[in-house]
Write a protein that holds these residues in place. Structure first.
Motif, PDB file in Angstrom:
ATOM      1  N   PHE A  65      73.575  55.671  12.732  1.00 16.95           N
ATOM      2  CA  PHE A  65      74.548  56.321  13.603  1.00 16.95           C
ATOM      3  C   PHE A  65      73.898  56.786  14.903  1.00 16.95           C
ATOM      4  CE2 PHE A  65      77.117  57.069   9.630  1.00 16.95           C
ATOM      5  CZ  PHE A  65      78.189  56.295  10.031  1.00 16.95           C
ATOM      6  N   ALA A  66      72.651  57.237  14.819  1.00 19.19           N
ATOM      7  CA  ALA A  66      71.942  57.660  16.030  1.00 19.19           C
ATOM      8  C   ALA A  66      71.748  56.483  16.978  1.00 19.19           C
ATOM      9  CB  ALA A  66      70.598  58.284  15.663  1.00 19.19           C
ATOM     10  N   LEU A  67      71.422  55.316  16.418  1.00 20.35           N
ATOM     11  CA  LEU A  67      71.231  54.131  17.248  1.00 20.35           C
ATOM     12  C   LEU A  67      72.542  53.703  17.891  1.00 20.35           C
ATOM     13  CD1 LEU A  67      69.217  51.953  18.171  1.00 20.35           C
ATOM     14  CD2 LEU A  67      69.857  50.611  16.150  1.00 20.35           C
ATOM     15  N   ALA A  68      73.631  53.682  17.114  1.00 19.22           N
ATOM     16  CA  ALA A  68      74.940  53.307  17.660  1.00 19.22           C
ATOM     17  C   ALA A  68      75.372  54.299  18.736  1.00 19.22           C
ATOM     18  CB  ALA A  68      75.977  53.241  16.542  1.00 19.22           C
ATOM     19  N   GLN A  69      75.141  55.583  18.472  1.00 15.27           N
ATOM     20  CA  GLN A  69      75.506  56.613  19.451  1.00 15.27           C
ATOM     21  C   GLN A  69      74.718  56.456  20.752  1.00 15.27           C
ATOM     22  OE1 GLN A  69      74.350  60.863  18.895  1.00 15.27           O
ATOM     23  NE2 GLN A  69      76.580  61.221  18.717  1.00 15.27           N
ATOM     24  N   SER A  70      73.421  56.151  20.630  1.00 15.14           N
ATOM     25  CA  SER A  70      72.600  55.971  21.835  1.00 15.14           C
ATOM     26  C   SER A  70      73.067  54.773  22.642  1.00 15.14           C
ATOM     27  CB  SER A  70      71.131  55.813  21.448  1.00 15.14           C
ATOM     28  OG  SER A  70      70.891  54.576  20.787  1.00 15.14           O
ATOM     29  N   HIS A  71      73.498  53.698  21.965  1.00 12.64           N
ATOM     30  CA  HIS A  71      74.015  52.522  22.665  1.00 12.64           C
ATOM     31  C   HIS A  71      75.304  52.858  23.417  1.00 12.64           C
ATOM     32  CE1 HIS A  71      71.758  49.616  19.741  1.00 12.64           C
ATOM     33  NE2 HIS A  71      70.976  50.129  20.675  1.00 12.64           N
ATOM     34  N   ALA A 106      75.867  52.947  27.555  1.00 16.27           N
ATOM     35  CA  ALA A 106      76.929  52.173  28.210  1.00 16.27           C
ATOM     36  C   ALA A 106      77.815  53.076  29.068  1.00 16.27           C
ATOM     37  CB  ALA A 106      77.770  51.447  27.159  1.00 16.27           C
ATOM     38  N   LEU A 107      78.141  54.253  28.548  1.00 11.47           N
ATOM     39  CA  LEU A 107      78.985  55.175  29.304  1.00 11.47           C
ATOM     40  C   LEU A 107      78.259  55.705  30.549  1.00 11.47           C
ATOM     41  CD1 LEU A 107      80.645  57.192  26.388  1.00 11.47           C
ATOM     42  CD2 LEU A 107      81.671  55.371  27.778  1.00 11.47           C
ATOM     43  N   ASP A 108      76.973  55.957  30.426  1.00 10.92           N
ATOM     44  CA  ASP A 108      76.186  56.404  31.582  1.00 10.92           C
ATOM     45  C   ASP A 108      76.147  55.336  32.673  1.00 10.92           C
ATOM     46  OD1 ASP A 108      75.686  58.842  30.435  1.00 10.92           O
ATOM     47  OD2 ASP A 108      73.657  58.349  29.743  1.00 10.92           O
ATOM     48  N   ASP A 109      75.965  54.088  32.236  1.00 13.39           N
ATOM     49  CA  ASP A 109      75.939  52.994  33.216  1.00 13.39           C
ATOM     50  C   ASP A 109      77.305  52.827  33.881  1.00 13.39           C
ATOM     51  OD1 ASP A 109      73.309  52.569  32.668  1.00 13.39           O
ATOM     52  OD2 ASP A 109      73.606  50.788  31.438  1.00 13.39           O
ATOM     53  N   ALA A 110      78.359  53.037  33.094  1.00 11.12           N
ATOM     54  CA  ALA A 110      79.709  52.958  33.665  1.00 11.12           C
ATOM     55  C   ALA A 110      79.898  54.040  34.727  1.00 11.12           C
ATOM     56  CB  ALA A 110      80.749  53.114  32.556  1.00 11.12           C
ATOM     57  N   GLU A 130      79.026  48.560  15.662  1.00  9.24           N
ATOM     58  CA  GLU A 130      77.778  48.914  14.994  1.00  9.24           C
ATOM     59  C   GLU A 130      77.975  50.173  14.142  1.00  9.24           C
ATOM     60  OE1 GLU A 130      73.285  50.285  16.387  1.00  9.24           O
ATOM     61  OE2 GLU A 130      74.686  49.432  17.840  1.00  9.24           O
ATOM     62  N   ALA A 131      78.653  51.180  14.692  1.00  7.92           N
ATOM     63  CA  ALA A 131      78.897  52.419  13.957  1.00  7.92           C
ATOM     64  C   ALA A 131      79.842  52.179  12.779  1.00  7.92           C
ATOM     65  CB  ALA A 131      79.494  53.468  14.891  1.00  7.92           C
ATOM     66  N   ALA A 132      80.870  51.333  13.003  1.00  3.46           N
ATOM     67  CA  ALA A 132      81.817  51.036  11.922  1.00  3.46           C
ATOM     68  C   ALA A 132      81.119  50.303  10.780  1.00  3.46           C
ATOM     69  CB  ALA A 132      82.977  50.202  12.472  1.00  3.46           C
ATOM     70  N   HIS A 133      80.237  49.363  11.146  1.00  4.66           N
ATOM     71  CA  HIS A 133      79.490  48.628  10.123  1.00  4.66           C
ATOM     72  C   HIS A 133      78.592  49.589   9.335  1.00  4.66           C
ATOM     73  CE1 HIS A 133      77.297  45.342   8.223  1.00  4.66           C
ATOM     74  NE2 HIS A 133      76.176  45.941   8.590  1.00  4.66           N
TER      75      HIS A 133
END
Length: 566
Positions: A88-94, A98-102, A148-151
């Motif tokens: 979950f930490a990895l999915a959250q960081s991804h 993405a939101l920061d880049d947006a 990724e988080a759902a999986h």
């Protein structure tokens, strides 16, 4: 899983739960040890005998086994929670990335994932002309993070529900159940050994979460990168790590090679060649050559992808012996047409740049063939220097041991391509040059390869008497030899075939019909009509290394074959 839930998720809560189970498991373990010492051991050491004693001691032994099983099941819960926190930490960081880049690109991301932006050039919030392209890329990253988080959620929930069920119905006290659970944990943590069936490898890889996959890539890039059955993108990520490590190591070895020893030393009859100098020169040449090859691969991998330079993937890499590398132009897991090119004598890491150029040209040729036909299908061409090729014409290339030794590796690689391919099965071609045709022929003959087309270019023999012996429809077996290529002068070594060839050559010189049994050093000449293959036309003046020349007839037809148009 939605953006808000993942973005605001407090991963520390999972870690807190994991720590609580660690404490519980530790305390439970201490109680089990105390019980064993105070009850089981004391009872065993007592002098109590008789039927009642037998029943009591049997039950105590069973209870000891149940307690140990429960102790292990608690550790599995802790492990599952630790994995959940990582994933979950990895999915959250991804997602956050993405939101920061947006935000930096002046894109607005709604809670439901919709992305909007200001199109007014005069506005201070104008997102720029490339906003749509950036938005598509960011949207894909957000979707990937949510998936990724759902999986991870599904995988962790399944594990915890299973362990909870074991606890509630009592099966978690059974040694057989615990053994199965332990086997599942071990399978998640252990990398399959080299040579494992690629289909099993793919199944193992699919059973891992993305966090687990990434951990294996980072911790064991050499093993993941060279394991058939791992998808191309993952192998590429692993091998790029290995490539950079190898470049540093090769440069370090060169830097610490030491001063050059004298070329001559005193001998009984005067100055003689110095063995230490010869070895120093050999070692330096090998290291420099391998570093050159690694740099050439790195340059191709980092070339900006465009229509003329499709993306490339490193599917295998090591510096053992003369070095090995497997480089794909375009992703073979998603391409409609996949070709594996096997070079011959002299193939090694240090010389791979020219072979990659041939793969680039074959992709371009196949793409052009499809474009002319209005066919949108895509093509990947793989340079496979995954075997120890002969390094000299004489004596190395006269031996078939190099081909024999490569059969298992080539079979595994081709099987892996089928295992990892996505969607409709691709049209697969195995294409080889010179001694590479012997390597491919032996693998087809002895192991079978899951391919649709076979192309043998400038072959000294493929180890078979007829195209049908390759295990592929003869109408999909193609051969080529240029008019000034002397590969057909590689003579058979057995006495009976030497006589037959002599008669054939004399007959050819005097315009007599060619002997259908003409043999080369590694089998019947594939160009003989009775071999049963289809002949690829070549340009006048085509020599042994000219088949991939730009705009050549042979390159055009190879592209058509790879594209499935022949």
């Amino acid at each position: 899983m939605d953006i808000t839930s993942l973005y605001n998720a407090n991963i520390n809560n999972i870690t807190t739960a994991k720590n609580a189970f660690d404490a519980l498991a530790k305390a439970f373990g201490q109680h089990v040890e105390a019980w064993k010492h105070e009850v089981a051991d004391r009872l065993s050491a007592s002098h109590w005998t008789g039927p009642t004693s037998n029943v009591a001691q049997g039950r105590v032994a069973d209870l000891g086994g149940e307690l140990q099983a429960a102790r292990q099941e608690l550790s599995f819960v802790s492990k599952a929670l630790a994995n959940a926190a990582e994933q979950f930490a990895l999915a959250q960081s991804h997602l956050i990335s993405a939101l920061d880049d947006a935000k930096n690109a002046k894109l607005n991301v709604a809670p439901d994932g919709r992305i909007t932006w200001d199109n007014e050039p005069s506005s201070p919030n104008f997102a720029g002309a490339g906003a749509e392209t950036t938005a598509v890329a960011v949207s894909g990253r957000i979707t990937a993070a949510l998936n990724e988080a759902a999986h991870a959620d599904q995988e962790i929930s399944t594990r915890l529900n299973h362990l909870a069920s074991n606890a509630s119905n009592g099966t978690g006290l059974n040694a057989a159940t615990v053994a199965q659970d332990q086997a599942a944990e071990t399978a998640r943590e252990n990398i399959p050994v080299a040579g494992t069936d690629p289909n099993s490898v793919k199944q193992w890889w699919n059973g891992l979460t993305e966090a687990q996959q990434q951990k294996f890539i980072e911790a064991h890039p050499d093993r993941i990168g060279n394991l058939d059955g791992i998808p191309a993108v993952a192998r590429d990520r692993a091998n790029r790590i290995t490539l950079q490590q190898a470049k540093q190591d090769l440069q370090s070895q060169l830097d610490h090679l030491g001063p050059e020893p004298p070329a001559k030393i005193a001998g009984a009859s005067g100055a003689v060649s110095n063995p230490a100098h010869d070895e120093w020169e050999r070692r330096k040449a090998l290291l420099q050559e391998q570093l050159n090859g690694a740099n050439a691969i790195d340059k191709r991998l980092t070339t900006k992808a465009d229509e003329r330079n499709p993306p490339s993937y490193l599917l295998g890499f090591d510096t053992r012996g003369n070095g090995h590398a497997i480089v794909a132009v375009n992703n073979p897991d998603t391409a409609d047409n996949v070709s594996t090119y096997v070079p011959g004598t002299g193939a090694r890491l240090g010389g791979i740049e020219g072979d990659i150029i041939r793969s680039d040209r074959m992709v371009a040729s196949a793409t052009e063939a499809n474009k002319k036909a209005g066919d949108p299908r895509t093509t990947s061409s793989i340079t496979w220097v995954g075997y120890d090729a002969p390094q000299s014409i004489v004596p190395d290339a006269t031996k078939d041991t190099y081909a024999r030794n490569a059969s298992n590796s080539l079979h595994s690689f081709e099987t892996g391509l089928r295992a990892t391919h996505e969607g409709t099965p691709s049209n697969n071609t195995i294409l080889a040059h010179s001694y590479g045709t012997t390597t491919v022929g032996y693998a087809l003959r002895d192991k079978g390869l899951p391919v649709d087309n076979v192309v043998l270019v400038a072959s000294p023999g493929a180890g078979v008497e007829h195209a049908r012996d390759l295990g592929v429809d003869p109408s999909h077996v193609f051969v080529a030899k240029g008019d000034i290529d002397k590969i057909d002068m590689a003579p058979a070594l057995s006495a009976d075939k030497l006589v037959s060839n002599g008669v054939n050559n004399l007959g050819s010189w005097y315009g007599v019909v060619q002997d259908p049994n003409h043999h080369l050093i590694h089998g019947r000449d594939p160009m003989i009509p009775d071999f049963g293959a289809r002949v690829i036309p070549t340009d006048p003046g085509t020599g042994h290394s000219d088949y991939w020349n730009p705009h050549s007839k042979s390159l055009q037809v190879m592209g058509e074959i790879i594209a499935g148009r022949k």
